[in-house]
Write a protein that holds these residues in place. Sequence first.
Motif, PDB file in Angstrom:
ATOM      1  N   PHE A 113       0.987  -1.381   0.010  1.00 12.99           N
ATOM      2  CA  PHE A 113       0.187   0.063   0.252  1.00 12.99           C
ATOM      3  C   PHE A 113       0.985   1.495  -0.377  1.00 12.99           C
ATOM      4  CE2 PHE A 113      -3.203  -3.364   1.439  1.00 12.99           C
ATOM      5  CZ  PHE A 113      -4.766  -3.162   1.246  1.00 12.99           C
ATOM      6  N   GLU A 114       0.840   2.543  -0.799  1.00 10.12           N
ATOM      7  CA  GLU A 114       1.621   3.683  -0.948  1.00 10.12           C
ATOM      8  C   GLU A 114       0.117   4.218   0.088  1.00 10.12           C
ATOM      9  OE1 GLU A 114       2.211   3.785  -4.990  1.00 10.12           O
ATOM     10  OE2 GLU A 114       3.691   2.070  -4.863  1.00 10.12           O
ATOM     11  N   LEU A 115       1.304   5.105   0.467  1.00 15.67           N
ATOM     12  CA  LEU A 115       0.423   6.579   1.541  1.00 15.67           C
ATOM     13  C   LEU A 115       0.135   7.772  -0.198  1.00 15.67           C
ATOM     14  CD1 LEU A 115       2.964   7.609   4.132  1.00 15.67           C
ATOM     15  CD2 LEU A 115       0.383   6.731   4.408  1.00 15.67           C
ATOM     16  N   VAL A 116      -1.084   8.128  -0.173  1.00 13.50           N
ATOM     17  CA  VAL A 116      -1.498   9.628  -0.402  1.00 13.50           C
ATOM     18  C   VAL A 116      -2.893  10.854   0.329  1.00 13.50           C
ATOM     19  CG1 VAL A 116      -2.435   7.687  -2.422  1.00 13.50           C
ATOM     20  CG2 VAL A 116      -3.866   8.481  -0.860  1.00 13.50           C
ATOM     21  N   GLU A 117      -2.134  11.432  -0.647  1.00 11.37           N
ATOM     22  CA  GLU A 117      -2.787  12.947   0.001  1.00 11.37           C
ATOM     23  C   GLU A 117      -3.716  12.760   0.731  1.00 11.37           C
ATOM     24  OE1 GLU A 117      -1.396  15.990   0.787  1.00 11.37           O
ATOM     25  OE2 GLU A 117       0.511  14.813  -0.099  1.00 11.37           O
ATOM     26  N   ARG A 118      -4.378  12.990   1.588  1.00 14.31           N
ATOM     27  CA  ARG A 118      -5.976  13.187   2.319  1.00 14.31           C
ATOM     28  C   ARG A 118      -7.032  13.279   1.014  1.00 14.31           C
ATOM     29  NH1 ARG A 118      -7.835  13.417   7.190  1.00 14.31           N
ATOM     30  NH2 ARG A 118     -10.397  13.663   7.190  1.00 14.31           N
ATOM     31  N   PRO A 119      -8.100  12.491   0.754  1.00 15.71           N
ATOM     32  CA  PRO A 119      -8.439  12.936  -1.052  1.00 15.71           C
ATOM     33  C   PRO A 119     -10.076  13.492  -0.154  1.00 15.71           C
ATOM     34  CG  PRO A 119      -8.846  10.168  -0.458  1.00 15.71           C
ATOM     35  CD  PRO A 119      -7.502  11.139   1.190  1.00 15.71           C
ATOM     36  N   ALA A 120     -10.166  14.495  -1.077  1.00 16.26           N
ATOM     37  CA  ALA A 120     -12.034  15.604  -0.618  1.00 16.26           C
ATOM     38  C   ALA A 120     -12.946  14.369   0.098  1.00 16.26           C
ATOM     39  CB  ALA A 120     -12.415  16.030  -1.650  1.00 16.26           C
ATOM     40  N   PHE A 121     -13.040  13.200  -0.576  1.00 16.71           N
ATOM     41  CA  PHE A 121     -13.786  12.427   0.209  1.00 16.71           C
ATOM     42  C   PHE A 121     -13.995  11.415   1.304  1.00 16.71           C
ATOM     43  CE2 PHE A 121     -11.295  10.522  -3.768  1.00 16.71           C
ATOM     44  CZ  PHE A 121     -11.173   9.487  -2.947  1.00 16.71           C
ATOM     45  N   ALA A 122     -12.449  11.213   1.834  1.00 16.61           N
ATOM     46  CA  ALA A 122     -12.251  10.789   3.231  1.00 16.61           C
ATOM     47  C   ALA A 122     -13.395  10.813   4.172  1.00 16.61           C
ATOM     48  CB  ALA A 122     -11.423  10.835   3.328  1.00 16.61           C
ATOM     49  N   VAL A 123     -13.407   9.570   5.088  1.00 16.47           N
ATOM     50  CA  VAL A 123     -15.223   9.486   5.720  1.00 16.47           C
ATOM     51  C   VAL A 123     -14.668   9.950   7.037  1.00 16.47           C
ATOM     52  CG1 VAL A 123     -16.467   7.369   6.442  1.00 16.47           C
ATOM     53  CG2 VAL A 123     -15.452   6.989   4.143  1.00 16.47           C
ATOM     54  N   HIS A 124     -13.564   9.081   7.814  1.00 20.22           N
ATOM     55  CA  HIS A 124     -12.928   9.601   9.177  1.00 20.22           C
ATOM     56  C   HIS A 124     -12.673  11.026   9.099  1.00 20.22           C
ATOM     57  CE1 HIS A 124     -14.546   5.357   8.828  1.00 20.22           C
ATOM     58  NE2 HIS A 124     -15.173   5.970  10.305  1.00 20.22           N
ATOM     59  N   ALA A 125     -12.921  11.944   9.599  1.00 22.27           N
ATOM     60  CA  ALA A 125     -12.630  13.140   9.760  1.00 22.27           C
ATOM     61  C   ALA A 125     -10.663  12.603  11.089  1.00 22.27           C
ATOM     62  CB  ALA A 125     -13.136  14.296  10.545  1.00 22.27           C
ATOM     63  N   THR A 126     -11.264  12.456  11.826  1.00 17.45           N
ATOM     64  CA  THR A 126      -9.492  11.761  12.715  1.00 17.45           C
ATOM     65  C   THR A 126      -8.588  11.016  11.880  1.00 17.45           C
ATOM     66  OG1 THR A 126     -11.128  11.689  14.264  1.00 17.45           O
ATOM     67  CG2 THR A 126      -8.701  11.287  14.820  1.00 17.45           C
ATOM     68  N   MET A 127      -8.872  10.419  10.836  1.00 21.59           N
ATOM     69  CA  MET A 127      -7.710   9.393  10.301  1.00 21.59           C
ATOM     70  C   MET A 127      -7.082  10.435   9.545  1.00 21.59           C
ATOM     71  SD  MET A 127      -8.370   6.309  11.228  1.00 21.59           S
ATOM     72  CE  MET A 127      -8.697   7.278  12.760  1.00 21.59           C
ATOM     73  N   ASP A 128      -5.631  10.009   9.930  1.00 20.25           N
ATOM     74  CA  ASP A 128      -4.678  10.799   9.159  1.00 20.25           C
ATOM     75  C   ASP A 128      -3.328  10.282   8.126  1.00 20.25           C
ATOM     76  OD1 ASP A 128      -2.560  10.018  10.848  1.00 20.25           O
ATOM     77  OD2 ASP A 128      -2.005  11.530  11.992  1.00 20.25           O
ATOM     78  N   ASN A 129      -4.135   9.572   7.725  1.00 20.77           N
ATOM     79  CA  ASN A 129      -3.037   8.381   6.996  1.00 20.77           C
ATOM     80  C   ASN A 129      -4.072   7.686   5.921  1.00 20.77           C
ATOM     81  OD1 ASN A 129       0.023   7.934   7.904  1.00 20.77           O
ATOM     82  ND2 ASN A 129      -0.844   8.289   9.099  1.00 20.77           N
ATOM     83  N   PHE A 130      -3.565   8.172   4.853  1.00 21.21           N
ATOM     84  CA  PHE A 130      -4.274   7.383   3.442  1.00 21.21           C
ATOM     85  C   PHE A 130      -3.755   7.073   2.939  1.00 21.21           C
ATOM     86  CE2 PHE A 130      -5.968  11.488   5.119  1.00 21.21           C
ATOM     87  CZ  PHE A 130      -7.369  11.151   5.975  1.00 21.21           C
TER      88      PHE A 130
END
Length: 163
Positions: free
Chosen positions: A138-155
């Motif tokens: 898995f590769e890290l990406v920028e926070r997408p606009a459609f992220a579900v959990h507001a507290t999460m900081d790794n996507f």
Amino acid sequence: MMIYRTIQKSDNPYLAELVRSNLKQHGLDIPGTAYFDLNLEHLYEYYTENPEKRNYFVAEDETGKVVGGCGIDEFAGADGYGELQKLYVDPDYQRQGIARALVGMVEEEAARLGYKVLYLETHSNLQAALHLYQAMGFELVERPAFAVHATMDNFMVKAVLDR
């Protein structure tokens, strides 16, 4: 010896407790995490109501104790994306390959369900999970606009391979 299988209705209370205790242990028993997901008490019903798009896998030990789980669901924010969800393993059973096996099952299910990309959201407090995901490609990406959990900081994302 671990037994891996799909979720059963009787797993609901054990999985809800597993998720909440893991999040609490890492200081993530806060709004914006799976700790407060509305479906947490009813994972069986949630994952089995739409089997063309979602599934949940459980690990149990030789005594029948539920010691881990991981799910997949359609990710509505992006076409062709499946979301790896709620990967949790009992702390007494960690570092035994259970999480890796569960993620592998979700990857196979993603291919079967026709997803092109697996997406996940996690938190920097969950260092073991981050290490596992990166080790599994898995590769890290920028926070997408459609992220579900507001507290999460790794996507993270990973291409789904046909198996």
